[in-house]
Design a protein around this motif. Structure first.
Motif, mmCIF file in Angstrom:
data_model
loop_
_atom_site.group_PDB
_atom_site.id
_atom_site.type_symbol
_atom_site.label_atom_id
_atom_site.label_comp_id
_atom_site.label_asym_id
_atom_site.label_seq_id
_atom_site.Cartn_x
_atom_site.Cartn_y
_atom_site.Cartn_z
ATOM 1 N N LEU A 257 1.012 -1.020 -0.285
ATOM 2 C CA LEU A 257 -0.050 0.232 -0.138
ATOM 3 C C LEU A 257 0.796 1.477 0.082
ATOM 4 O O LEU A 257 1.764 1.771 0.679
ATOM 5 C CB LEU A 257 -1.318 0.061 0.703
ATOM 6 C CG LEU A 257 -2.284 -1.357 1.131
ATOM 7 C CD1 LEU A 257 -2.675 -1.098 2.587
ATOM 8 C CD2 LEU A 257 -3.086 -1.433 0.197
ATOM 9 N N VAL A 258 0.696 2.012 -0.985
ATOM 10 C CA VAL A 258 0.967 3.413 -1.177
ATOM 11 C C VAL A 258 -0.181 4.328 -0.658
ATOM 12 O O VAL A 258 -0.976 5.079 -1.626
ATOM 13 C CB VAL A 258 1.950 3.737 -1.878
ATOM 14 C CG1 VAL A 258 1.950 5.369 -2.316
ATOM 15 C CG2 VAL A 258 2.767 2.418 -2.850
ATOM 16 N N VAL A 259 -0.202 4.905 0.287
ATOM 17 C CA VAL A 259 -1.064 6.734 0.375
ATOM 18 C C VAL A 259 -0.224 7.589 0.319
ATOM 19 O O VAL A 259 0.403 8.370 1.193
ATOM 20 C CB VAL A 259 -1.143 6.174 2.208
ATOM 21 C CG1 VAL A 259 -2.453 7.538 2.520
ATOM 22 C CG2 VAL A 259 -2.064 4.658 2.628
ATOM 23 N N VAL A 260 -1.572 8.752 -0.767
ATOM 24 C CA VAL A 260 -0.981 9.829 -0.934
ATOM 25 C C VAL A 260 -1.623 10.818 -0.488
ATOM 26 O O VAL A 260 -3.254 10.261 -0.456
ATOM 27 C CB VAL A 260 -0.796 10.236 -2.746
ATOM 28 C CG1 VAL A 260 0.279 9.159 -3.264
ATOM 29 C CG2 VAL A 260 -2.282 9.265 -3.179
ATOM 30 N N ASN A 261 -1.027 11.954 -0.171
ATOM 31 C CA ASN A 261 -1.524 13.147 0.126
ATOM 32 C C ASN A 261 -3.169 13.796 -0.934
ATOM 33 O O ASN A 261 -2.282 13.810 -1.994
ATOM 34 C CB ASN A 261 -0.687 14.229 0.430
ATOM 35 C CG ASN A 261 -1.928 15.304 0.431
ATOM 36 O OD1 ASN A 261 -2.734 15.340 1.511
ATOM 37 N ND2 ASN A 261 -1.737 16.663 0.616
ATOM 38 N N GLY A 262 -4.058 13.898 -0.599
ATOM 39 C CA GLY A 262 -5.087 14.406 -1.497
ATOM 40 C C GLY A 262 -6.111 13.255 -2.674
ATOM 41 O O GLY A 262 -5.903 12.213 -2.238
ATOM 42 N N SER A 263 -6.325 13.932 -3.834
ATOM 43 C CA SER A 263 -6.819 13.182 -4.198
ATOM 44 C C SER A 263 -6.443 12.454 -5.581
ATOM 45 O O SER A 263 -5.510 12.889 -5.983
ATOM 46 C CB SER A 263 -8.477 13.392 -4.749
ATOM 47 O OG SER A 263 -8.495 15.673 -5.703
ATOM 48 N N VAL A 264 -7.002 11.460 -5.968
ATOM 49 C CA VAL A 264 -6.577 11.051 -7.408
ATOM 50 C C VAL A 264 -7.522 10.764 -8.332
ATOM 51 O O VAL A 264 -8.649 10.145 -8.105
ATOM 52 C CB VAL A 264 -5.431 10.313 -7.234
ATOM 53 C CG1 VAL A 264 -5.367 8.868 -8.640
ATOM 54 C CG2 VAL A 264 -4.501 9.881 -6.397
ATOM 55 N N SER A 265 -7.129 11.107 -9.245
ATOM 56 C CA SER A 265 -9.321 10.542 -10.460
ATOM 57 C C SER A 265 -9.300 9.060 -10.790
ATOM 58 O O SER A 265 -8.434 8.634 -10.833
ATOM 59 C CB SER A 265 -8.375 12.034 -11.922
ATOM 60 O OG SER A 265 -7.104 10.828 -12.634
ATOM 61 N N GLY A 266 -10.288 8.901 -10.869
ATOM 62 C CA GLY A 266 -10.465 8.064 -11.476
ATOM 63 C C GLY A 266 -11.362 7.267 -10.121
ATOM 64 O O GLY A 266 -11.174 7.578 -8.936
ATOM 65 N N PRO A 267 -12.078 6.259 -10.815
ATOM 66 C CA PRO A 267 -13.135 5.689 -9.681
ATOM 67 C C PRO A 267 -12.297 4.591 -9.326
ATOM 68 O O PRO A 267 -11.376 4.488 -9.566
ATOM 69 C CB PRO A 267 -14.269 4.701 -10.248
ATOM 70 C CG PRO A 267 -13.434 4.501 -12.103
ATOM 71 C CD PRO A 267 -12.297 5.839 -12.591
#
Length: 299
Positions: A257-267
Motif C-alpha cells: 500500500l502507498v497512501v498519497v495526500n489528496g485525491s487521484v482521478s478515476g473510480p
C-alpha cells in the motif's frame, strides 16, 4: 597545324566596360538561404543557443524533465483520512495498492531512440492472452500481466533488471509523486455540466432553451462553419488526468500500500500510474538500491 586564334583584345571590350558577373572567373554554385538561422523570439533570452533539430539534441533538452527511475502501476482502493492527534489536523488521502508489479522489458536509445521501462501489473490467464503477447512475456521470463505500461527514464542507469519486482518500498514517505489515471466517465453531458456555462435567462421571452449553449459561432465571419475546439455538449470524462506533487504519507510494504495526500482521478479499482514528481527534487534513492530493497521485501 591549326590556325592561331586571335588575341582576346580583338573580341573583348575593355574591362571597365564589362559587367561584374563576367569578370568573376570562379562560379558560385552554393545555395544561399534567404532566412539564415537566428535566435527564436520565444526563447527566454536572445543569447541562448539556436535549437537543433537532431534527435540527440531533442533528448538532451528533455533530459532534465525525465525521471531518474521508473514508476509503478497501482490500483486505486479508495479514499480515507489520516488524523494527527498532536495538531488536530485531518488530512484526506488516497490508498493505492501495488499488485505483482514487475519489469517486463527495456527500451534503449540505440534500438528504440529513447530509454524506457515496460512495467506489468496484475495477472492474466494464459488462455486469455494473444500469442504474440504471450511470447513476449515468455521471452523475458515474466508471467502474463493484465496491465502493461511504459515509463520513460533519463538514461541507462534507470533501467532495472528484467523480472525485478517493484513493491511499495520503491517509494519513500515524504517524497512527492505524480499520479496519472483516467477520470470517471460521465456519459453525454450538456454544455452547463461539461464546461460550466451559466445558461440562458429563465424568463423574458426565453422558451425551452434555459440550459442550451447558445450560438455555436458566426456565419460569414468565421467561414460559415463551427470552428474546431468549440465547447459544446458531448461525452464528458474518461480522459487521462495528471495530479502533480502528491506527497507520500504512508508506505506499507507488507500489503503493498502507498497512501498519497489528496485525491487521484478515476473510480475505485482503476489503474493509476505513479512516478517521481517532475516539479520536485528527485528523491535521494539510487535505482539499483531501491530495486534491491524491493526484492528483499518481496522475498
Amino acid at each position: 597545324m591549326p590556325p592561331k586564334l586571335p588575341s582576346p583584345w580583338v573580341y573583348l571590350p575593355p574591362p571597365f566596360l564589362l559587367p561584374r558577373r563576367l569578370l568573376s572567373t570562379t562560379p558560385k554554385r552554393s545555395i544561399q538561404s534567404h532566412y539564415p538561422p537566428r535566435p527564436d523570439r520565444f526563447n527566454h533570452s536572445p543569447s541562448l543557443p539556436i535549437l537543433n533539430s537532431t534527435p540527440s539534441a531533442a533528448l538532451a533538452r528533455k533530459a532534465y524533465t525525465l525521471p531518474l527511475r521508473t514508476g509503478a502501476l497501482a490500483t486505486k482502493k479508495g479514499m480515507t483520512a489520516i488524523y494527527d492527534a498532536a495538531t488536530g489536523k485531518r488530512t484526506p488521502c488516497t490508498v493505492l495498492q501495488l499488485d505483482r508489479v514487475q519489469v517486463v522489458s527495456h527500451k534503449t536509445r540505440r534500438q528504440h531512440g529513447y530509454f524506457a521501462v515496460q512495467i506489468g501489473a496484475g495477472w492474466k490467464h494464459p488462455d486469455n492472452v494473444t500469442r504474440p503477447l504471450l511470447g513476449h512475456f515468455a521471452e523475458h521470463g515474466v508471467s502474463p500481466k493484465r496491465h502493461v505500461v511504459e515509463f520513460r527514464v533519463r538514461d541507462e542507469s534507470g533501467l532495472p533488471a528484467v523480472g525485478a519486482v517493484i513493491g511499495a518500498g520503491w517509494f519513500r514517505e515524504g517524497q512527492f509523486v505524480d499520479a496519472r489515471a483516467n477520470s470517471r466517465g460521465m456519459g453525454f453531458a450538456g454544455g452547463m455540466k461539461r464546461w460550466g456555462f451559466s445558461g440562458q435567462p429563465a424568463s423574458h421571452g426565453n422558451s425551452l432553451t434555459h440550459r442550451a449553449m447558445g450560438s455555436a459561432g458566426a456565419s460569414q465571419g468565421s467561414g460559415s462553419r463551427v470552428l474546431p475546439g468549440k465547447k459544446m455538449a458531448g461525452r464528458m470524462g474518461g480522459e487521462q488526468v495528471t495530479m502533480q506533487n502528491l506527497k507520500v504519507l504512508k508506505v506499507d510494504e507488507a500489503n503493498g500500500l502507498v497512501v498519497v495526500n489528496g485525491s487521484v482521478s478515476g473510480p475505485k479499482g482503476c489503474i493509476v500510474k505513479i512516478q517521481d514528481a517532475v516539479k520536485k527534487p528527485w528523491p535521494e534513492i539510487l535505482p539499483n538500491e531501491a530495486a534491491a530493497e524491493a526484492a528483499r521485501a518481496t522475498a
